[in-house]
Design a protein around this motif. Structure first.
Motif, mmCIF file in Angstrom:
data_model
loop_
_atom_site.group_PDB
_atom_site.id
_atom_site.type_symbol
_atom_site.label_atom_id
_atom_site.label_comp_id
_atom_site.label_asym_id
_atom_site.label_seq_id
_atom_site.Cartn_x
_atom_site.Cartn_y
_atom_site.Cartn_z
ATOM 1 N N LYS A 1 -37.252 -37.074 -10.600
ATOM 2 C CA LYS A 1 -36.624 -38.169 -11.326
ATOM 3 C C LYS A 1 -36.564 -37.838 -12.808
ATOM 4 C CE LYS A 1 -37.900 -41.846 -8.103
ATOM 5 N NZ LYS A 1 -38.604 -43.154 -7.933
ATOM 6 N N VAL A 2 -35.416 -38.132 -13.414
ATOM 7 C CA VAL A 2 -35.237 -37.901 -14.846
ATOM 8 C C VAL A 2 -34.551 -39.125 -15.444
ATOM 9 C CG1 VAL A 2 -35.086 -35.383 -14.670
ATOM 10 C CG2 VAL A 2 -33.007 -36.769 -14.426
ATOM 11 N N THR A 3 -34.648 -39.254 -16.743
ATOM 12 C CA THR A 3 -33.922 -40.320 -17.439
ATOM 13 C C THR A 3 -32.724 -39.714 -18.160
ATOM 14 O OG1 THR A 3 -35.414 -40.084 -19.336
ATOM 15 C CG2 THR A 3 -35.916 -41.804 -17.724
ATOM 16 N N VAL B 1 -26.419 -44.267 -16.102
ATOM 17 C CA VAL B 1 -27.390 -43.791 -17.089
ATOM 18 C C VAL B 1 -28.375 -44.902 -17.438
ATOM 19 C CG1 VAL B 1 -25.771 -42.103 -18.062
ATOM 20 C CG2 VAL B 1 -25.846 -44.431 -18.996
ATOM 21 N N ASP B 2 -29.427 -44.530 -18.165
ATOM 22 C CA ASP B 2 -30.470 -45.487 -18.546
ATOM 23 C C ASP B 2 -30.177 -46.169 -19.881
ATOM 24 O OD1 ASP B 2 -32.481 -44.959 -16.354
ATOM 25 O OD2 ASP B 2 -32.223 -42.941 -17.157
ATOM 26 N N GLU B 3 -29.437 -45.506 -20.751
ATOM 27 C CA GLU B 3 -29.069 -46.102 -22.032
ATOM 28 C C GLU B 3 -27.779 -45.460 -22.520
ATOM 29 O OE1 GLU B 3 -32.092 -45.318 -24.968
ATOM 30 O OE2 GLU B 3 -31.724 -43.145 -24.986
ATOM 31 N N ARG C 1 -27.341 -37.764 -12.643
ATOM 32 C CA ARG C 1 -28.798 -37.719 -12.450
ATOM 33 C C ARG C 1 -29.184 -36.582 -11.494
ATOM 34 N NH1 ARG C 1 -31.672 -41.932 -14.375
ATOM 35 N NH2 ARG C 1 -29.861 -43.315 -14.272
ATOM 36 N N GLN D 1 -26.359 -53.175 -22.914
ATOM 37 C CA GLN D 1 -26.991 -51.861 -22.699
ATOM 38 C C GLN D 1 -26.569 -50.841 -23.759
ATOM 39 O OE1 GLN D 1 -24.970 -53.546 -20.623
ATOM 40 N NE2 GLN D 1 -25.554 -53.283 -18.457
ATOM 41 N N SER E 1 -29.409 -40.453 -20.935
ATOM 42 C CA SER E 1 -28.675 -41.252 -21.911
ATOM 43 C C SER E 1 -27.231 -40.768 -21.943
ATOM 44 C CB SER E 1 -29.271 -41.098 -23.313
ATOM 45 O OG SER E 1 -30.566 -41.610 -23.378
ATOM 46 N N THR F 1 -33.498 -41.458 -26.354
ATOM 47 C CA THR F 1 -34.911 -41.470 -25.932
ATOM 48 C C THR F 1 -35.100 -40.897 -24.530
ATOM 49 O OG1 THR F 1 -34.705 -43.723 -25.032
ATOM 50 C CG2 THR F 1 -35.371 -43.510 -27.352
ATOM 51 N N SER F 2 -34.041 -40.489 -23.860
ATOM 52 C CA SER F 2 -34.127 -40.018 -22.470
ATOM 53 C C SER F 2 -34.382 -38.523 -22.400
ATOM 54 C CB SER F 2 -32.835 -40.363 -21.732
ATOM 55 O OG SER F 2 -32.615 -41.747 -21.725
ATOM 56 N N ASP F 3 -34.645 -38.059 -21.156
ATOM 57 C CA ASP F 3 -34.897 -36.629 -20.919
ATOM 58 C C ASP F 3 -33.633 -35.792 -21.122
ATOM 59 O OD1 ASP F 3 -37.516 -37.316 -20.069
ATOM 60 O OD2 ASP F 3 -36.757 -37.705 -18.035
#
Length: 480
Positions: free
Chosen positions: A99-101, A126-128, A195, A149, A103, A173-175
Motif C-alpha cells: 500500500k502506498v499513498t 489519489v489521497d490528496e 496506485r 479534497q 498525491s 505529503t504522500s509517498d
C-alpha cells in the motif's frame, strides 16, 4: 533474448510447463517490473489450462510493457482455454503490491474550460490533490471551491514552470506524486492503476523509477499517443524540476541528465486536448515558449536539451533557418553528453524541415544519420523510402521527356551524324511501354506493345515484355 527469458521459453517449447511455471514465478518475484517475465508465467499457466490466471498475468505484463504487440495473439490463444479455475494463493500473492499513498499535483492559470473535467477524473484515484495557481482571473478558483479534497496554493508567476512544480512538491505529503495538466484527464478505467503502478515500483532501490503514462494527444486529424513524459515518481528520492518551460525532472547531483533515474512506460492513459490549434492560439503558447527557451539557452548555454526544445518550438513558426541552427547546436553539445538521447530525433526533425523546403538531398542525409544511430527506426526508413519514390518519380518524368524528344527529334534533327533509325521504328515505343509499366499503367503498355508487334512481328522481345506484364497483373490480383 535475455538468458533468463530464454530458459523459461525453452521449457515452454519443450512442453515442460510446470517447470516453466516454477522458474517464471521465481523470476517475477525477483524482478516484479519485468513484463516479459509475467508474460512467460501467463503462457506457462495457459498451457496448463488455467485461462483465468493467465489472463491476470497477461494484464500485468501488458501494464508493465504497454507498447507490446503480443496481446491480440495471446487473447486469441486464451479463447481455446477454460477460465473457470480458482486463482491460487501464491499467484494472488505475486500479484499483490504494498500500500502506498498518492498525491495528484497540478499547476494552473485560467483553466475554467477544463479544470473540473481534470479534477473529477482523478479525485477518486489519489489521497490528496495539490494545485498551484499562478494568478487565475477567470472562474477557475471558484470552480475548485466545490472540491474540499483540493488544496490550492498561490504562487506568483516568475517565468518558470519548474518553479511552480517545485512549489507543488513542497506541499505534497504522500509517498508518490502523479502529475496532470489542467487540459488532461485520466481515463475512467485507469483510476486504480496509479496506485498499482506505484505499489509495483515501490521496492526499487537501485534506480529511481519515473513512470511515463500513455498521453493521448488530440490533434486536428485524430490523435497521437506517446509515452515520453514522466508523470509518476516517489517524493522521497530527491527529484525536483529544472527548466522554465518543457521542464525536466532532475536530481541534485546530476541535474536533468540523470544516470540513476529509470524512465519506464506504464499502462495508464491520460487524454490531452491542449494541442488543439484554437486552444494553443488562444493561450499564445508558441510565443511564450520560445521566449522562455531563449532565456534558458542564455542562462545555461551548454545544455543541449534547451537548444533542442528551442529548435522544436521554432518549427511552429516561419523561421525554419533559426530552427536548423538551434538543432545543429543541440547536436554539437549533445554528442559530448552520453545521457542526451535526442540526437536521432533532431536529425529527423531537420530532415522534415529540409523536405518542406524541397531540399531532398539534405533531408535524405539527415534521415540517414538518424538511421545510423537507430538502424530499426521506422520513421527514418519510411521517410527515406518516400524520398526514393519522389526521386524515382522525377527520374521517370525525365525519362518520359527524353523518350518523347527522341521520337520527335527525327522531324527536326539536321546534324551531320545520322540518327539510329531503330529508335524511330521501335526502340522508343518499347522504352515508352517500360515507363508505363513502372508507373503501373499496364493496359496502355500492352496496347503499345501489341501495336508494335503487329508492325514488327519478328521482335521476340515483345513477347517477353507481354508475359512479364501478365505476371505483374496476376501478382497484383492475388494480393488484392
Amino acid at each position: 533474448m535475455d538468458p533468463r527469458h530464454k530458459h523459461i521459453s525453452d521449457l515452454i517449447l519443450n512442453h515442460s510447463y510446470h517447470l516453466a511455471e516454477l522458474s517464471a514465478k521465481k523470476h517475477v518475484k525477483e524482478f516484479p517490473i519485468d513484463g516479459q517475465g509475467w508474460l512467460l508465467l501467463g503462457e506457462a499457466l495457459m498451457k496448463q489450462g488455467k485461462g483465468k490466471t493467465a489472463q491476470l498475468l497477461f494484464e500485468r505484463a501488458l501494464f508493465l510493457d504497454p507498447k507490446a504487440q503480443w496481446m491480440q495473439f495471446m487473447q486469441s490463444e486464451l479463447q481455446k482455454v477454460p477460465r473457470d479455475e480458482v486463482v491460487s494463493e501464491d499467484i494472488e500473492k505475486l500479484l499483490s503490491t504494498p500500500k502506498v499513498t498518492i498525491s495528484a499535483a497540478l499547476i494552473i492559470k485560467d483553466e475554467e474550460r477544463s479544470i473540473e473535467r481534470c479534477i473529477q477524473s482523478i479525485i477518486d484515484a489519489v489521497d490528496e490533490i495539490i494545485v498551484i495557481d499562478s494568478g487565475s482571473t477567470d472562474l477557475t478558483l471558484s470552480l475548485l471551491q466545490k472540491y474540499p479534497q483540493v488544496q490550492v496554493h498561490q504562487r506568483e508567476w516568475n517565468d518558470s514552470f519548474a518553479e511552480l512544480r517545485n512549489e507543488a512538491l513542497r506541499h505534497v505529503t504522500s509517498d508518490w506524486v502523479f502529475w496532470l495538466d489542467a487540459d488532461e484527464w485520466l481515463h475512467e478505467d485507469d483510476r486504480r492503476l496509479i496506485r498499482l503502478a506505484a505499489g509495483i515500483y515501490s521496492s526499487m532501490d537501485t534506480y529511481i523509477p519515473a513512470l511515463q503514462p500513455c498521453l493521448i494527444n488530440y490533434v486536428t486529424n485524430g490523435h497521437i499517443t506517446e509515452y515520453s513524459v514522466p508523470r509518476l515518481f516517489q517524493t522521497n528520492r530527491g527529484i525536483h524540476y529544472n527548466g522554465r518551460i518543457h521542464e525536466q525532472i532532475a536530481t541534485k547531483k546530476e541535474g536533468i541528465f540523470t544516470s540513476n533515474v529509470l524512465h519506464k512506460p506504464i499502462g495508464i492513459r491520460l487524454h490531452h486536448d491542449g494541442y488543439d490549434p484554437e486552444i494553443k492560439a488562444k493561450k499564445n503558447k508558441i510565443t511564450r515558449n520560445i521566449n522562455l527557451l531563449r532565456m534558458m539557452t542564455k542562462e545555461d548555454p551548454t545544455n543541449p536539451g534547451w537548444w533542442y526544445f528551442l529548435g522544436r518550438e521554432t518549427m511552429n513558426t516561419e523561421d525554419k533557418q533559426s530552427s536548423l541552427f538551434y538543432f545543429s547546436k543541440a547536436i554539437e553539445l549533445g554528442e559530448s553528453n552520453r545521457y542526451f538521447g535526442r540526437i536521432a530525433e533532431i536529425h529527423m526533425l531537420m530532415g522534415k524541415i529540409y523536405s518542406s523546403q524541397n531540399k531532398l538531398e539534405a533531408a535524405e542525409k539527415s534521415y540517414s544519420k538518424a538511421l545510423a544511430l537507430h538502424p530499426d527506426y521506422p520513421d527514418a526508413h519510411f521517410l527515406l523510402a518516400s524520398i526514393a519514390v519522389s526521386k524515382a518519380q522525377k527520374l521517370l518524368e525525365g525519362a518520359y521527356k527524353h523518350v518523347n524528344a527522341a521520337s520527335n527529334g527525327f522531324h527536326t534533327y539536321r546534324g551531320t551524324v545520322a540518327p539510329d533509325q531503330s529508335i524511330h521504328l521501335w526502340r522508343a515505343e518499347l522504352l515508352r511501354s517500360d515507363l508505363l509499366v513502372l508507373n503501373g499503367h499496364f493496359a496502355e503498355a500492352v496496347s503499345i506493345l501489341q501495336a508494335l508487334q503487329a508492325e514488327i512481328p519478328s521482335l521476340d522481345i515483345i513477347d517477353t515484355k507481354l508475359k512479364f506484364i501478365e505476371q505483374q497483373i496476376h501478382q497484383l490480383s492475388n494480393r488484392a
